[in-house]
Structure formats: C-alpha cells, structure tokens
Motif scaffolding. Sequence first.
Motif, mmCIF file in Angstrom:
data_model
loop_
_atom_site.group_PDB
_atom_site.id
_atom_site.type_symbol
_atom_site.label_atom_id
_atom_site.label_comp_id
_atom_site.label_asym_id
_atom_site.label_seq_id
_atom_site.Cartn_x
_atom_site.Cartn_y
_atom_site.Cartn_z
ATOM 1 N N ASP B 152 -13.477 31.396 9.354
ATOM 2 C CA ASP B 152 -13.663 31.068 10.733
ATOM 3 C C ASP B 152 -12.481 32.177 11.412
ATOM 4 O O ASP B 152 -11.518 31.528 11.923
ATOM 5 N N THR B 155 -9.918 30.971 14.338
ATOM 6 C CA THR B 155 -9.144 30.049 14.013
ATOM 7 C C THR B 155 -7.947 31.001 13.517
ATOM 8 O O THR B 155 -6.904 30.565 13.143
ATOM 9 N N CYS B 157 -4.459 32.642 12.941
ATOM 10 C CA CYS B 157 -3.166 32.480 13.955
ATOM 11 C C CYS B 157 -2.169 33.162 13.300
ATOM 12 O O CYS B 157 -1.883 33.409 12.095
ATOM 13 N N TYR B 207 -12.778 22.271 4.223
ATOM 14 C CA TYR B 207 -12.201 23.477 4.847
ATOM 15 C C TYR B 207 -11.091 23.615 3.939
ATOM 16 O O TYR B 207 -10.450 22.568 3.346
ATOM 17 N N SER B 208 -10.650 24.865 4.022
ATOM 18 C CA SER B 208 -9.244 25.322 3.428
ATOM 19 C C SER B 208 -8.754 26.423 4.240
ATOM 20 O O SER B 208 -9.394 26.754 5.094
ATOM 21 N N THR B 209 -7.648 26.827 3.731
ATOM 22 C CA THR B 209 -6.999 28.068 4.411
ATOM 23 C C THR B 209 -6.686 29.087 3.568
ATOM 24 O O THR B 209 -6.697 28.943 2.424
ATOM 25 N N ALA B 269 -2.454 33.008 8.953
ATOM 26 C CA ALA B 269 -3.684 32.153 8.327
ATOM 27 C C ALA B 269 -4.630 31.969 9.152
ATOM 28 O O ALA B 269 -4.883 32.025 10.168
ATOM 29 N N LEU B 271 -8.459 29.443 8.842
ATOM 30 C CA LEU B 271 -9.350 28.429 8.339
ATOM 31 C C LEU B 271 -10.815 28.800 7.816
ATOM 32 O O LEU B 271 -11.165 29.776 8.558
#
Lengths: 279, 279
Positions: B152, B155, B157, B207-209, B269, B271
């Motif tokens: 995504d 998201t 950052c 969801y993960s990162t 980072a 998502l």
Amino acid sequence: MEQDQAPSEKPGHPPAQATLHEVRTAENSAAHLLPTLQTMKESNPHLTLLDVGAGSGTISVSFAKLIPDGHVTGVDLNPNILPRARAVAERDGVKNIEFQQGSVYKLPFADETFDVTFCHQVLIHIGTPWDALREMLRVTKRGGIVAAREGDYETECVWPELPELRKFHKLMAGLMSAGGGTPTAGRQLLSWALKAGVERSQITLSYSTSSYSTPSDRNICSQGLCDQLRGGSRLREKALKFGLGAEDDFEEMAKAWEEWAKRDDASLAMLHGEILVQK
Amino acid sequence: MEQDQAPSEKPGHPPAQATLHEVRTAENSAAHLLPTLQTMKESNPHLTLLDVGAGSGTISVSFAKLIPDGHVTGVDLNPNILPRARAVAERDGVKNIEFQQGSVYKLPFADETFDVTFCHQVLIHIGTPWDALREMLRVTKRGGIVAAREGDYETECVWPELPELRKFHKLMAGLMSAGGGTPTAGRQLLSWALKAGVERSQITLSYSTSSYSTPSDRNICSQGLCDQLRGGSRLREKALKFGLGAEDDFEEMAKAWEEWAKRDDASLAMLHGEILVQK
C-alpha cells in the motif's frame, strides 16, 4: 494510553473507548519484545517489568502471565483508570501485579529498578517523547531493556474510503496534534531514542501492524469509535474546543463507521514503529 | 514485479533495480502463506506452486527450497528477466523449478493445474487486478490456495522527511497511477478478491510491513533507488514521458537518498495487504 482516559462512571468498569483498548495484550501489542523477554526469563525468572501508561491494564496483565515468577508494575497518569486495571487483573486471577498513578516524565521509582520498561501508544500523545524515554531508561537496570511501540497514525488506511471516515481520520490527527502529540510517532521513534542519548547500536527498530477486518473485529472497532463519537469520552468535548468538528459531524461519522462494519470488503490497518533499547 | 523490468544488459545479470527486488524471499514476502504451505506439504510433499510475476525469481527459488519434493513454476510478462531468474536458481543449486513467459491475465496453463498460486507486487501495477485474481483462481486446483501480497504505497513512511524524498514518493505514486496501477493496492486487495467472485468466508486477510533501517539495509535501498534515478531502468524515461519529473529532479532525489542512507535516525517502512483464498 496515558492520556484520553475519561473518568469511569463506575469504578472498575471500562470507560467507553476501553472497548477498543481492552483487546490489547502483550501478544498483539508487544510481540517485538516477547522473544527477548523469554530469553531474559530463562536466566532470571524473577524479572520486574514496568508498563508505563498502562490504561485498562490488559497488556500489563498479559505480561504478568508471561512472567509468573516475576512482577509487573503498571502506572498511568489518570488515577481514574486504575480501578479498571485492578479489576482486569482480578478477573484474570493475576496476583503478581500492582497499579499506581504516575507520569512518564517523572516515574515514582528509584534509578535502575526494573529489568524491562515498556510503553505502548504513550509517546504518540506527549510533547517531548525523548524526555519520557530518558526517564524510562533511568528506572531501568543496566543490562535491562526499554521497549516501546507507537502507532504511525498517518499510515492508517481504511477501505472503503467513505468521505466521513476521511473526516474522522483528520479529526483524530487534529486532536492528537492539538494535544501536543505526534501523528507520525511510529516513524520518529528511532530518532526520539537517539535524542534521549542512546547509541544507534543499542537500538533494534522494527515495524508491525494492527488491523480490523473480520466481522467481529469490525464490530469491536465500530462500536468503540461510535461510543466515542456519541459521547462517553472527551473526544467530542475536545473536538469542539479545538474547532475540529461540529455537533452534526459526530453523528455522521458514527453512521459511517456503522456502515463500514457491515461491509464484507472493509478493513482498517495501521503501521506501528517498535524499538528495543539495550541499556 | 511483472512490469517495470528493463531489459537486462547482460543476460542472466540483474538489471539496476533488481538490487532491491532480489532481497525478496518467501520468508520475507510470503510469510502469511508459509504456515498453510507447511500444512499442505505434510499431506502432499509433491505440491505444485505457481509464482506469477516472478521477476528475478528470488521468491520462487526460496519457495522451491521449502517444497524440495514439489515443483515451482515462475512466470513473468517480461521475457528478458527470465535468464536472471534461471541464473538465481542455478546459483542456489535449485532444480525443482522452471521459469517461462506469461501474462497474469492469460496464464499459459490448463484449469486446476497448481496446488498454490501466488503473486507479490503484481496486482498493484495492473489495471484490472480482479481479472488477474480470477485467472489465478482458474489455474488453481479445487482445495488449493491463491495467495497475494501487495504494498500500500500511500502508507510508505520515510524518516527524516527530506523534501526530495517527498518528491520521490509523489513521483513513484504518479508513475504507478499513470501506468494503470493502484498506489493503495494493499487496502483494496480484499475488495478485489470479492470482485473476482470469491466469498468473504474463503478469504483470510492480514497486513504486514517491509522496512529498511539498519545501515546495510539503508545502503541496499539507497543504491537500488539511486541506480533507478541515475539511469539503468525505465523510471527516468517514463517520468519524463508522463511529465512527472525533470532531468534535474532525478539527481537531487538520488542525493537525498544518499544522505538518508548515512543517517542513524533513518528508516523507510510500508504496509502490505495479504490474502489467502481457499478455492
């Protein structure tokens, strides 16, 4: 969280927004700390852990279960939330725990008291988070660990993108900033630890997520947010005070959350920053 | 990823941006699938797995290691990346794998061929991702699994928030949209699966990162992005074509990534949305 806790109407009962906070456990909110905690416990079963900004105490209580021969202390700035935290511990039959009032800026403990000092969603709400981290380091033993997990509210992503949910996001970010907090806390956590005087080599940074997407999760989320929007917390009062919303907006946003909860394609997710600091 | 692969100058050698893509493995990019894959392997060691949009093949190769008595097929739209994928398999001594050209919209396989069909960072780049998921479902056996993980990008950052890095973020999101992709793919993945005709009860959403913050991770990230910005990929060409950047911008952004990589407080980072669909 340390702030935003409205006085509970009935001592020992959760305030409106606690529906959402009380799903928090060490497992879902401190997963980055658990392997280290397990290793520390193996060499010292009598670990002492401080949970700063313990709120309703669900994270503290699950820590206490993980270190049954150790001891957990939970502190919160708001004395009105402490009866609820004690009730949660009693409900779960957890004895190796105590809760007391205290500020993260001036923790009521001597230097080097705890093996582990933890906070969750505390630094995001306060003005000088590096001072809080410095204070957490002070009460932590040499060789101990300071751990924190803070959301990055700007990464929050909601689907479907209903206009009222966008408004809600802006309202919450506005309230956080107006209260002296930092909506981009997650991404700044590492920089705050460095500013607290820690070396980069002492810090392990990671990121994780929180999300709501199953029907039951969506209901918990929607109900918690609707309770806040329709009263029972200080959200409305603060939004009006800071000019961030009008009376009509709150009900429209609550209805949008109810619509969101009914939709099969709905989800809400956010990124969190996490640090472990080796003292 | 299926798109954005520039022809490799030397067959079997990675193109510029592959530095970044080749850190991907099943462990870091398909963690949500691995427990299910393990369970499936226990009842059938001869699993067949299709990796759609295999790119340099590092994820496909690590899948092949996880199912040594099974077989992995990697497909990519770009035939020029296939020699690199085969070289990665050979380097790692992996034999139970093959790579071939193919589009996710028209996979060159009969109905119900594979036990598991997977894609990573493919649906984010294409115009009708639900058609791609429908095609992935077609080639998957009844009782099998379709799995996807998509970033995504909105998201993402970055800290510190250097102005040139904000520009870079906008450039990449602009390129993705201009190419028919969806920067908010992660949050929409569930809705796409529903649109492909799957019931909500068949889908597990998580969801993960992904993140870069250690010195070596920052260098890999910075070098990969600088290579793209300074040439060696189609990024510059496409940015100029769509009016999303000027020649001077690219070098400024590259310098900002170099500065970012040197800073102790730096991190990046994002998502990712993840689904498992039980056919």
